[in-house]
Design a protein around this motif. Structure first.
Motif, PDB file in Angstrom:
ATOM      1  N   ALA A 396       0.830  -1.209   0.000  1.00  0.00           N
ATOM      2  CA  ALA A 396       0.000   0.000   0.000  1.00  0.00           C
ATOM      3  C   ALA A 396       0.861   1.253   0.000  1.00  0.00           C
ATOM      4  CB  ALA A 396      -0.933  -0.016   1.212  1.00  0.00           C
ATOM      5  N   ARG A 397       1.969   1.226   0.751  1.00  0.00           N
ATOM      6  CA  ARG A 397       2.857   2.398   0.801  1.00  0.00           C
ATOM      7  C   ARG A 397       3.526   2.611  -0.556  1.00  0.00           C
ATOM      8  NH1 ARG A 397       4.061   4.372   5.921  1.00  0.00           N
ATOM      9  NH2 ARG A 397       2.168   4.075   7.199  1.00  0.00           N
ATOM     10  N   LYS A 398       3.893   1.501  -1.273  1.00  0.00           N
ATOM     11  CA  LYS A 398       4.498   1.647  -2.610  1.00  0.00           C
ATOM     12  C   LYS A 398       3.540   2.319  -3.558  1.00  0.00           C
ATOM     13  CE  LYS A 398       7.860  -2.175  -2.571  1.00  0.00           C
ATOM     14  NZ  LYS A 398       8.251  -3.488  -3.189  1.00  0.00           N
ATOM     15  N   LEU A 399       2.300   1.838  -3.551  1.00  0.00           N
ATOM     16  CA  LEU A 399       1.308   2.438  -4.428  1.00  0.00           C
ATOM     17  C   LEU A 399       1.113   3.912  -4.093  1.00  0.00           C
ATOM     18  CD1 LEU A 399      -1.376  -0.446  -4.509  1.00  0.00           C
ATOM     19  CD2 LEU A 399       0.261   0.169  -6.304  1.00  0.00           C
ATOM     20  N   GLN A 400       1.080   4.237  -2.809  1.00  0.00           N
ATOM     21  CA  GLN A 400       0.920   5.640  -2.377  1.00  0.00           C
ATOM     22  C   GLN A 400       2.094   6.467  -2.825  1.00  0.00           C
ATOM     23  OE1 GLN A 400       0.492   6.053   1.824  1.00  0.00           O
ATOM     24  NE2 GLN A 400       0.028   8.267   1.722  1.00  0.00           N
ATOM     25  N   LEU A 401       3.331   5.881  -2.741  1.00  0.00           N
ATOM     26  CA  LEU A 401       4.546   6.609  -3.145  1.00  0.00           C
ATOM     27  C   LEU A 401       4.546   6.876  -4.641  1.00  0.00           C
ATOM     28  CD1 LEU A 401       7.301   7.786  -2.400  1.00  0.00           C
ATOM     29  CD2 LEU A 401       8.275   5.479  -2.648  1.00  0.00           C
ATOM     30  N   GLN A 402       4.143   5.874  -5.381  1.00  0.00           N
ATOM     31  CA  GLN A 402       4.113   6.064  -6.831  1.00  0.00           C
ATOM     32  C   GLN A 402       3.142   7.171  -7.203  1.00  0.00           C
ATOM     33  OE1 GLN A 402       3.190   2.219  -8.458  1.00  0.00           O
ATOM     34  NE2 GLN A 402       5.232   1.329  -7.994  1.00  0.00           N
ATOM     35  N   SER A 403       2.008   7.165  -6.566  1.00  0.00           N
ATOM     36  CA  SER A 403       1.021   8.198  -6.861  1.00  0.00           C
ATOM     37  C   SER A 403       1.550   9.573  -6.532  1.00  0.00           C
ATOM     38  CB  SER A 403      -0.264   7.908  -6.069  1.00  0.00           C
ATOM     39  OG  SER A 403      -1.199   8.944  -6.238  1.00  0.00           O
ATOM     40  N   GLN A 404       2.221   9.702  -5.388  1.00  0.00           N
ATOM     41  CA  GLN A 404       2.768  11.004  -4.981  1.00  0.00           C
ATOM     42  C   GLN A 404       3.896  11.444  -5.896  1.00  0.00           C
ATOM     43  OE1 GLN A 404       3.812  10.507  -0.907  1.00  0.00           O
ATOM     44  NE2 GLN A 404       1.658  10.672  -0.151  1.00  0.00           N
ATOM     45  N   VAL A 405       4.717  10.434  -6.383  1.00  0.00           N
ATOM     46  CA  VAL A 405       5.818  10.790  -7.316  1.00  0.00           C
ATOM     47  C   VAL A 405       5.245  11.339  -8.605  1.00  0.00           C
ATOM     48  CG1 VAL A 405       7.647   9.790  -8.750  1.00  0.00           C
ATOM     49  CG2 VAL A 405       7.497   9.234  -6.315  1.00  0.00           C
ATOM     50  N   GLN A 406       4.182  10.684  -9.082  1.00  0.00           N
ATOM     51  CA  GLN A 406       3.554  11.176 -10.318  1.00  0.00           C
ATOM     52  C   GLN A 406       3.001  12.582 -10.120  1.00  0.00           C
ATOM     53  OE1 GLN A 406       0.649   8.244 -11.338  1.00  0.00           O
ATOM     54  NE2 GLN A 406       2.155   6.658 -11.931  1.00  0.00           N
ATOM     55  N   THR A 407       2.351  12.788  -8.989  1.00  0.00           N
ATOM     56  CA  THR A 407       1.814  14.126  -8.712  1.00  0.00           C
ATOM     57  C   THR A 407       2.924  15.147  -8.617  1.00  0.00           C
ATOM     58  OG1 THR A 407      -0.009  13.128  -7.496  1.00  0.00           O
ATOM     59  CG2 THR A 407       0.395  15.478  -7.108  1.00  0.00           C
ATOM     60  N   LEU A 408       4.036  14.784  -7.996  1.00  0.00           N
ATOM     61  CA  LEU A 408       5.177  15.694  -7.854  1.00  0.00           C
ATOM     62  C   LEU A 408       5.793  16.032  -9.201  1.00  0.00           C
ATOM     63  CD1 LEU A 408       7.060  17.212  -5.923  1.00  0.00           C
ATOM     64  CD2 LEU A 408       8.441  15.124  -5.750  1.00  0.00           C
ATOM     65  N   ASN A 409       5.861  15.018 -10.039  1.00  0.00           N
ATOM     66  CA  ASN A 409       6.438  15.278 -11.363  1.00  0.00           C
ATOM     67  C   ASN A 409       5.586  16.245 -12.138  1.00  0.00           C
ATOM     68  OD1 ASN A 409       8.689  13.624 -11.003  1.00  0.00           O
ATOM     69  ND2 ASN A 409       7.611  11.761 -11.725  1.00  0.00           N
ATOM     70  N   VAL A 410       4.265  16.150 -11.917  1.00  0.00           N
ATOM     71  CA  VAL A 410       3.386  17.048 -12.652  1.00  0.00           C
ATOM     72  C   VAL A 410       3.634  18.494 -12.274  1.00  0.00           C
ATOM     73  CG1 VAL A 410       0.976  17.694 -13.019  1.00  0.00           C
ATOM     74  CG2 VAL A 410       1.625  15.298 -13.013  1.00  0.00           C
ATOM     75  N   VAL A 411       3.842  18.770 -10.985  1.00  0.00           N
ATOM     76  CA  VAL A 411       3.989  20.157 -10.510  1.00  0.00           C
ATOM     77  C   VAL A 411       5.443  20.559 -10.347  1.00  0.00           C
ATOM     78  CG1 VAL A 411       1.767  20.077  -9.353  1.00  0.00           C
ATOM     79  CG2 VAL A 411       3.815  19.410  -8.104  1.00  0.00           C
ATOM     80  N   SER A 412       6.411  19.678 -10.572  1.00  0.00           N
ATOM     81  CA  SER A 412       7.827  19.992 -10.336  1.00  0.00           C
ATOM     82  C   SER A 412       8.360  20.878 -11.439  1.00  0.00           C
ATOM     83  CB  SER A 412       8.624  18.700 -10.243  1.00  0.00           C
ATOM     84  OG  SER A 412       9.988  18.971 -10.142  1.00  0.00           O
ATOM     85  N   PRO A 413       9.134  21.907 -11.104  1.00  0.00           N
ATOM     86  CA  PRO A 413       9.764  22.755 -12.128  1.00  0.00           C
ATOM     87  C   PRO A 413      10.792  21.983 -12.953  1.00  0.00           C
ATOM     88  CG  PRO A 413      10.573  23.281  -9.931  1.00  0.00           C
ATOM     89  CD  PRO A 413       9.471  22.320  -9.759  1.00  0.00           C
ATOM     90  N   LEU A 414      11.305  20.876 -12.423  1.00  0.00           N
ATOM     91  CA  LEU A 414      12.291  20.095 -13.171  1.00  0.00           C
ATOM     92  C   LEU A 414      11.650  19.494 -14.419  1.00  0.00           C
ATOM     93  CD1 LEU A 414      14.130  18.284 -10.236  1.00  0.00           C
ATOM     94  CD2 LEU A 414      14.852  20.322 -11.509  1.00  0.00           C
ATOM     95  N   ALA A 415      10.359  19.092 -14.239  1.00  0.00           N
ATOM     96  CA  ALA A 415       9.676  18.577 -15.411  1.00  0.00           C
ATOM     97  C   ALA A 415       9.524  19.658 -16.471  1.00  0.00           C
ATOM     98  CB  ALA A 415       8.314  18.024 -15.016  1.00  0.00           C
ATOM     99  N   THR A 416       9.285  20.883 -16.019  1.00  0.00           N
ATOM    100  CA  THR A 416       9.170  22.005 -16.962  1.00  0.00           C
ATOM    101  C   THR A 416      10.493  22.241 -17.650  1.00  0.00           C
ATOM    102  OG1 THR A 416       7.487  22.991 -15.547  1.00  0.00           O
ATOM    103  CG2 THR A 416       8.515  24.420 -17.167  1.00  0.00           C
ATOM    104  N   LEU A 417      11.554  22.184 -16.869  1.00  0.00           N
ATOM    105  CA  LEU A 417      12.881  22.367 -17.464  1.00  0.00           C
ATOM    106  C   LEU A 417      13.182  21.245 -18.444  1.00  0.00           C
ATOM    107  CD1 LEU A 417      14.927  23.465 -14.318  1.00  0.00           C
ATOM    108  CD2 LEU A 417      14.020  24.920 -16.140  1.00  0.00           C
ATOM    109  N   GLY A 418      12.698  20.083 -18.161  1.00  0.00           N
ATOM    110  CA  GLY A 418      12.937  18.957 -19.076  1.00  0.00           C
ATOM    111  C   GLY A 418      12.263  19.158 -20.395  1.00  0.00           C
ATOM    112  N   ARG A 419      11.298  19.994 -20.434  1.00  0.00           N
ATOM    113  CA  ARG A 419      10.601  20.241 -21.697  1.00  0.00           C
ATOM    114  C   ARG A 419      11.239  21.392 -22.449  1.00  0.00           C
ATOM    115  NH1 ARG A 419       6.112  19.364 -18.376  1.00  0.00           N
ATOM    116  NH2 ARG A 419       5.702  21.591 -18.330  1.00  0.00           N
ATOM    117  N   GLY A 420      12.412  21.889 -22.020  1.00  0.00           N
ATOM    118  CA  GLY A 420      13.153  22.920 -22.763  1.00  0.00           C
ATOM    119  C   GLY A 420      13.084  24.276 -22.143  1.00  0.00           C
TER     120      GLY A 420
END
Length: 471
Positions: A396-420
């Motif tokens: 259950a904690r793994k599934l919760q972590l994966q969900s939070q990582v995905q959410t973090l990637n969505v709002v993370s500025p690093l993801a924006t930087l990765g897009r150029g």
């Protein structure tokens, strides 16, 4: 020299002053007439004593005193001026019989015939009565008549002192009363005069002597007489001698209607000497009757007491039992108590056995072996449940972590930087969001998806551009 009344006038002396007026026709004014009449009266009656009764007394604010002096057949006006009035000791009032001294004069303004007085004295019995009232008021104010100073007479006196004249009927009457009523009482006469000026000192000495002899009571006695005859018992010295006595005193002065200062100061007043003797002489017949009455009461009470004690003794006798009977009763009671004790002991033992069995059953139910077996089963069950619960928790904690990582990637500025995209940072590491935050020639850091670049602001389109040719 005392002169009594106006009737002592001398006609020959009165004619001479009128002769000086002359026999011819001489006309006088009213003032002249009154003036000559005044001189005439004052010359003839320059100092005269007159006795009469005061009436119409008046005291104006000037301090003078005016009144009318009268007898049964005539009256005359009197004037007592302030200086003379201040020397009069007694209180003047209407109805007072007085002797006055002064000169006969005339009040010229009204033509009133009058006496100009310089002395006023009480007359006859009135003087003694005034002196009596004055001393009575004085001693009363001092408290000599108060009830708190009175001493009660003894009920059965044995020795009595009698202060009286050794002659006369008074002492005989007192002795007669004591012989009749209480012949065993010892009487002692302290002789003294009871009339006249010498009687005052004798009475005072007799009182002091009698008070020192230790009598049970004293009788101060005198027969009847006029106010003048009884006056020695109205003297202040006698009154104070009576007040100083410790021994109870009965005053029996005069007849029943006579009242003296001694009566007020003494502890008890008797209307007559015989009455004083009766106060202090208990009647022997009365005493015999009292003794007989007390004897009868005593016999009656003794008989009642004997009857009550006899009834009490009979009641105690009825309650009294033979020792053997009492022992048998006690033995029976002992047997009864023994049986009760045995029954109580057996019941107590039975109750304790029941309680012990109950406690043993409870103890068996609470045995540690059973508890350990129960806990061991529970431990095995928990040991089986624990790995499974851990695995499920990790999943259950793994599934919760994966969900939070995905959410973090969505709002993370690093993801924006990765897009150029890149982020400009100033010297302090703050992000540049507005061109106004920069200055021409300012160096910035551009953070990329991978790595960083150092850049310089050439133009922020807000200030004129001046570039150094040497840069």
């Amino acid at each position: 020299m005392r002169q009594t009344g106006i009737a002592i006038m001398m006609p020959d002396m009165i004619k001479d002053p009128f002769a000086r007026l002359g026999l011819d026709r001489e006309v006088l004014t009213v003032s002249q007439l009154n003036g000559r009449a005044r001189v005439l009266l004052e010359d003839v009656f320059s100092s005269i004593w007159v006795e009469g009764e005061i009436s119409n007394l008046s005291r104006p604010a000037s301090g003078h005193v005016y009144f009318t002096l009268k007898d049964s057949g005539a009256q005359v006006r009197c004037a007592l001026f302030r200086q003379s009035a201040a020397r009069v000791r007694q209180a003047l009032k209407d109805g007072l019989q007085v002797k006055v001294r002064g000169k006969v004069s005339l009040f010229e303004g009204r033509g009133d015939y009058q006496l100009i007085l310089d002395t006023v004295e009480p007359a006859g019995d009135g003087a003694l009565r005034l002196a009596f009232d004055a001393l009575k008021a004085k001693l009363s104010d001092e408290g000599l008549f108060s009830a708190e100073r009175k001493v009660a007479l003894p009920l059965h006196p044995q020795r009595i002192g009698i202060i009286s004249s050794p002659t006369g009927a008074v002492i005989r009457d007192i002795i007669s009363v004591f012989r009749r009523r209480a012949p065993r009482v010892e009487l002692t006469l302290i002789p003294t005069a009871v009339q006249g000026r010498e009687a005052i000192n004798q009475i005072v000495r007799a009182l002091k002597l009698a008070d020192s002899r230790g009598f049970d009571a004293l009788i101060l006695a005198r027969g009847g007489g006029s106010l003048e005859d009884l006056w020695c018992f109205n003297e202040e010295a006698v009154a104070r001698a009576i007040d100083a006595c410790v021994t109870p005193i009965v005053s029996a002065v005069g007849h029943e209607t006579d009242v003296s200062i001694s009566d007020f100061v003494a502890d008890v007043r008797a209307p007559t000497p015989s009455a004083a003797a009766e106060l202090l002489a208990p009647d022997s017949s009365d005493l015999h009757r009292r003794v007989d009455n007390l004897h009868r009461r005593l016999v009656s009470r003794m008989q009642d007491r004997l009857m009550r004690e006899r009834l009490r003794l009979e009641g105690i006798s009825r309650r009294l039992r033979h020792p053997g009977e009492r022992l048998r009763q006690q033995s029976q009671r002992l047997d009864d108590l023994d049986m009760r004790l045995r029954r109580a002991f057996e019941q107590n033992m039975h109750q304790r056995h029941l309680r012990l069995a109950h406690m043993q059953s409870r103890l068996a139910a609470q045995h540690p072996g059973r508890t350990l077996a129960f806990l061991r089963q529970r431990l095995d069950a928990l040991a089986e449940r624990l790995p499974r619960a851990i695995r499920e928790q990790i999943k259950a904690r793994k599934l919760q972590l994966q969900s939070q990582v995905q959410t973090l990637n969505v709002v993370s500025p690093l993801a924006t930087l990765g897009r150029g995209y890149s982020i400009l940072l100033d010297e302090r590491g703050h992000a540049i969001r507005n061109a106004a935050q920069t200055q021409t020639g300012q160096r910035l850091t551009a953070r990329l998806g991978e790595g960083e670049l150092q850049v310089r602001v050439e133009d922020n389109h807000l200030t004129p551009v001046t570039l150094s040719l040497l840069d």
